[in-house]
Structure formats: structure tokens, C-alpha cells
Design an enzyme around this catalytic site. Structure first.
Site, PDB file in Angstrom:
ATOM      1  N   LYS A  49       0.844  -1.199   0.000  1.00 47.33           N
ATOM      2  CA  LYS A  49       0.000   0.000   0.000  1.00 47.33           C
ATOM      3  C   LYS A  49       0.879   1.248   0.000  1.00 47.33           C
ATOM      4  O   LYS A  49       2.071   1.194   0.286  1.00 47.33           O
ATOM      5  CB  LYS A  49      -0.936  -0.007   1.202  1.00 47.33           C
ATOM      6  CG  LYS A  49      -0.250   0.034   2.551  1.00 47.33           C
ATOM      7  CD  LYS A  49      -1.272  -0.043   3.669  1.00 47.33           C
ATOM      8  CE  LYS A  49      -0.589   0.014   5.036  1.00 47.33           C
ATOM      9  NZ  LYS A  49      -1.564  -0.033   6.144  1.00 47.33           N
ATOM     10  N   ARG A 147     -11.214   0.742  14.145  1.00 47.13           N
ATOM     11  CA  ARG A 147     -10.998   1.525  12.929  1.00 47.13           C
ATOM     12  C   ARG A 147     -12.072   1.149  11.923  1.00 47.13           C
ATOM     13  O   ARG A 147     -13.008   1.889  11.690  1.00 47.13           O
ATOM     14  CB  ARG A 147      -9.578   1.283  12.392  1.00 47.13           C
ATOM     15  CG  ARG A 147      -9.209   2.154  11.211  1.00 47.13           C
ATOM     16  CD  ARG A 147      -7.718   2.052  10.893  1.00 47.13           C
ATOM     17  NE  ARG A 147      -7.289   0.686  10.555  1.00 47.13           N
ATOM     18  CZ  ARG A 147      -6.038   0.388  10.217  1.00 47.13           C
ATOM     19  NH1 ARG A 147      -5.101   1.330  10.177  1.00 47.13           N
ATOM     20  NH2 ARG A 147      -5.709  -0.852   9.930  1.00 47.13           N
ATOM     21  N   TYR A 273      17.687  30.663   5.444  1.00 40.95           N
ATOM     22  CA  TYR A 273      16.696  31.561   6.028  1.00 40.95           C
ATOM     23  C   TYR A 273      16.848  31.618   7.555  1.00 40.95           C
ATOM     24  O   TYR A 273      16.973  30.601   8.218  1.00 40.95           O
ATOM     25  CB  TYR A 273      15.280  31.087   5.703  1.00 40.95           C
ATOM     26  CG  TYR A 273      14.905  31.166   4.243  1.00 40.95           C
ATOM     27  CD1 TYR A 273      14.883  32.388   3.589  1.00 40.95           C
ATOM     28  CD2 TYR A 273      14.557  30.029   3.534  1.00 40.95           C
ATOM     29  CE1 TYR A 273      14.517  32.473   2.244  1.00 40.95           C
ATOM     30  CE2 TYR A 273      14.199  30.091   2.198  1.00 40.95           C
ATOM     31  CZ  TYR A 273      14.182  31.312   1.561  1.00 40.95           C
ATOM     32  OH  TYR A 273      13.833  31.384   0.240  1.00 40.95           O
ATOM     33  N   MET A 321      12.537  24.935   0.763  1.00 44.20           N
ATOM     34  CA  MET A 321      11.574  24.162  -0.014  1.00 44.20           C
ATOM     35  C   MET A 321      12.250  23.186  -0.970  1.00 44.20           C
ATOM     36  O   MET A 321      11.823  22.028  -1.092  1.00 44.20           O
ATOM     37  CB  MET A 321      10.642  25.082  -0.803  1.00 44.20           C
ATOM     38  CG  MET A 321       9.579  24.343  -1.596  1.00 44.20           C
ATOM     39  SD  MET A 321       8.477  25.432  -2.508  1.00 44.20           S
ATOM     40  CE  MET A 321       7.532  26.168  -1.179  1.00 44.20           C
TER      41      MET A 321
END
Length: 376
Positions: A49, A147, A273, A321
Site C-alpha cells: 500500500k 478503525r 533563512y 523548499m
């Protein structure tokens, strides 16, 4: 374009100097190690999965099946369809909840589904009437996970109703451990499982309760198939203190990036940064094109290490990023050299410990936009 020896590449053209590398031989090794510790008459389902936890289910499925596993487990119909479109023909079980409107799609793609409600039964009957094909189903029991699944109180009646339904191809019954690392809590689930199965006819059905930890730590008579996920990929999860067998696992995934810039940050200058790293003395700084948009959390800034030409190097400054920086002072390097962020020394488990999460979550994050390169 990355040029490497012994590469089995995806169809994706790689135009980045950063990538996730998947060692298929190590995957095969792990599968064989797990298989040899499981009784030969017990089937094994490989959990693929989330695109094999971000590593590429279409590429890895053939190796898993050739290395002793019998079935594949996915989270959704779409994941199963991807495998079918790649000509994977083995039994595939959708472990998650399938929307009732999608049952017919599961039938058309020869996927087995988990069922646990009256609505599922009605949808299966409707799909059979429309297609003439009996949906393949495994009944999901809720023995303590809370669940999805048929409740403990309703389980026996639901199983008997499904067994009597002439529109179903009932293949199995299963449940899922909530606390496999805790033997006392897990035993409560096993007791419920045994009580339910003692009241129904299970001849010819696949019975599966053990997950990865369960496979290694619990022997359960009323079980003839086991589901293994994270260990296949060379990673561990929490185990009971009195551990069961521990297969010799090898890491399957590594994360790499090529140096795109090298420069000197002079004494007192800040990096990235916010200048969360200040150079003490002149420091040699290398930049690689991997950032938080690639799944490497900004919260790891100034806390992780990587490997460059056999040397450990610290990551410095805030992870941005698309890029991050390393202090490579004293290490001979040039633009184009490879920095390895995840390997046997610098593991994803260390990242998980820093972030207060689990390795599962972090490896799934790395699938965002990093290309995959498959090696042997």
C-alpha cells in the site's frame, strides 16, 4: 541525467540531481529471510500500500512474488488497478474500506475487497447481478483496533450471512492488531479472534491476523496467512520486549543528492533563512537540491547528518523548499559528488526519533516528487 552503473530505471526521465534509490536485491533478500522463518504451508501477503511505502509497488511487486510471497495487499482500489494495469496477475486484496459504489470496479479488475457491513453485502449483490461475477471478499473483523470491521458482537452472524450468500466468493477472514508490541493487549484480540472462529466453518478460507510484528512474534493456530509490510523494506517497528525471530534485514531505500554548489561561509556569516546556523571560522558549505517539498521536514534543520565520500557531514541552516546545505569543511569534494542522506548510518529511524513520529510516515513522504532509481 543521472548516470549510474547497474541501474534498473523507471520510465521517468530523471532531470534532477536528487533521487530515492531502491535496492531490489536487498528487497528480495528481506522477503526470503521472512519466508524462511514462516511455516511452508502458511501463505504470505506482501503489503504494498501507499505505493510500497513510497518505493514503487509496480516495480517491486514482481520481486516480492518471486521471493516467496503469494499475494499483495493494497489500501484502495486505485492502488490495485495500478498493479493490474502493470500486468500483475496475482491475488490482490484491498485492505482498506471500499466505497459501495466502487465494488463493481473491484470485480472488473479482479480485486478482492474487505467487507464489514450490510451495505457492502448489498453492493456485492448488485455487482454480481450486473456483471455475473461473484465479488471476491475477505471479511474484516474489528477485535480491538476500532478503525473498520465487523464488531465482535456481530461477527459470527455476519460471517454466516456472507457464507450463505450465493452472490459472494468468500475467500477469507481477517483482523488487525492494534498493539502488537504489547503481548497482553494483543492476547485479548487473539482471544476474540479464536472465539469468533470457533463458532463458524472456516474450511477453505484464508485466515489472517498477524501483521509484521505478529508474523515475527506470535504463533496463532487459527491462522494460515500472514501480512508483512515494513520489514520487507528493511525497516523495523516496535516489538515486544521478548522479541520473536528477527530476520536479517537489509535497507532497501536510500536518499541521495548531487552537490550543485560549493562555497565558503566566512566566520560569523549565517546560512539559509533565519541564519539558524552561524559559521564559527570559515566553513565550506555544499548545497544539494532536496528540500521540504521533497518530504524532508524543515523541523530536521541543523539536526541530521549525511555521508559524503565516506565522511559524516552535518546539515546546516534551515532546510528550504527545494534545497539544503551541509558543512563539508575538511572533506575533499567537488560539484557533482553525491551526498547520501539516508543509509545504514544515517537512518530514517533517527529522523523519526527527532520528529517524534514513525519511520512509516517519513518514507511515505519521500514519494512527493523525487524520482526513483532501481538498482541491484
Amino acid at each position: 541525467m543521472i548516470k549510474m552503473k547497474n541501474i534498473r530505471q523507471t520510465k521517468i526521465n530523471i532531470h534532477r540531481d536528487s533521487w530515492v534509490e531502491i535496492n531490489i536485491e536487498n528487497l528480495a533478500h528481506n522477503a526470503r529471510e521472512i519466508r524462511k522463518n514462516v511455516p511452508p504451508d502458511t501463505k504470505l501477503l506482501a503489503v504494498v500500500k501507499a505505493d510500497s511505502y513510497g518505493m514503487g509497488s509496480v516495480m517491486l511487486a514482481p520481486t516480492l512474488l518471486a521471493s516467496g510471497f503469494d499475494m499483495l495487499g493494497v489500501a484502495s482500489i486505485d492502488e490495485g488497478v495500478d498493479l493490474r494495469n502493470a500486468k500483475i496477475s496475482c491475488d490482490i486484496l484491498v485492505l482498506g474500506a471500499v466505497p459501495v459504489w466502487a465494488v463493481e470496479s473491484a470485480v472488473n479488475f479482479n480485486l478482492s475487497i474487505a467487507i464489514f457491513s450490510k451495505a457492502h453485502l448489498a453492493a456485492c449483490k448488485n455487482a454480481y447481478e450486473r456483471t455475473g461475477i461473484k465479488p471476491k471478499v475477505h471479511i474484516k473483523l474489528d477485535t480491538g483496533m476500532n478503525r473498520i470491521g465487523v464488531s465482535y458482537e456481530d461477527a459470527v452472524d455476519f460471517i454466516k450471512e456472507a457464507q450463505a450468500a450465493d452472490y459472494l466468493n468468500l475467500q477469507g477472514i481477517f483482523t488487525h492488531f492494534a498493539n502488537a508490541e504489547n503481548r497482553e493487549k494483543t492476547q485479548l484480540q487473539i482471544n476474540k479472534w479464536n472465539t469468533i472462529l470457533s463458532q463458524v466453518n472456516t474450511d477453505g478460507l484464508l485466515l489472517h491476523i498477524q501483521n509484521t510484528v505478529g508474523t515475527m512474534c506470535y504463533e496463532i493456530p487459527k491462522s494460515n496467512m500472514r501480512r508483512v509490510g515494513i520489514a520487507l523494506y528493511g525497516l523495523w517497528t516496535d516489538m515486544p520486549d521478548d522479541k520473536g525471530f528477527r530476520p536479517d534485514l537489509k535497507p532497501v531505500m536510500s536518499l541521495k543528492g548531487r552537490i550543485v554548489n560549493i562555497h565558503t561561509a566566512k566566520n560569523g556569516e549565517g546560512v539559509s533563512y533565519g541564519h539558524t546556523f552561524i559559521a564559527k571560522g570559515d566553513r565550506t558549505i555544499a548545497t544539494i537540491p532536496i528540500g521540504y517539498a521533497d518530504g524532508v521536514s524543515r523541523c530536521l534543520s541543523n539536526k541530521i547528518f549525511a555521508t559524503l565520500n565516506g565522511k559524516q557531514i552535518p546539515q546546516v541552516g534551515n532546510i528550504t523548499m527545494d534545497q539544503m546545505m551541509f558543512d563539508i569543511t575538511g572533506v575533499e569534494a567537488e560539484i557533482g559528488d553525491v551526498i547520501t542522506l539516508i543509509d545504514e548510518k544515517n537512518t530514517i529511524d533517527k529522523w523519526a526519533e527527532i520528529l517524534g513520529t514513525i519511520n512509516y510516515e517519513l518514507i511515505c513522504r519521500l514519494k512527493v516528487r523525487l524520482p526513483r532509481v532501481y538498482t541491484r
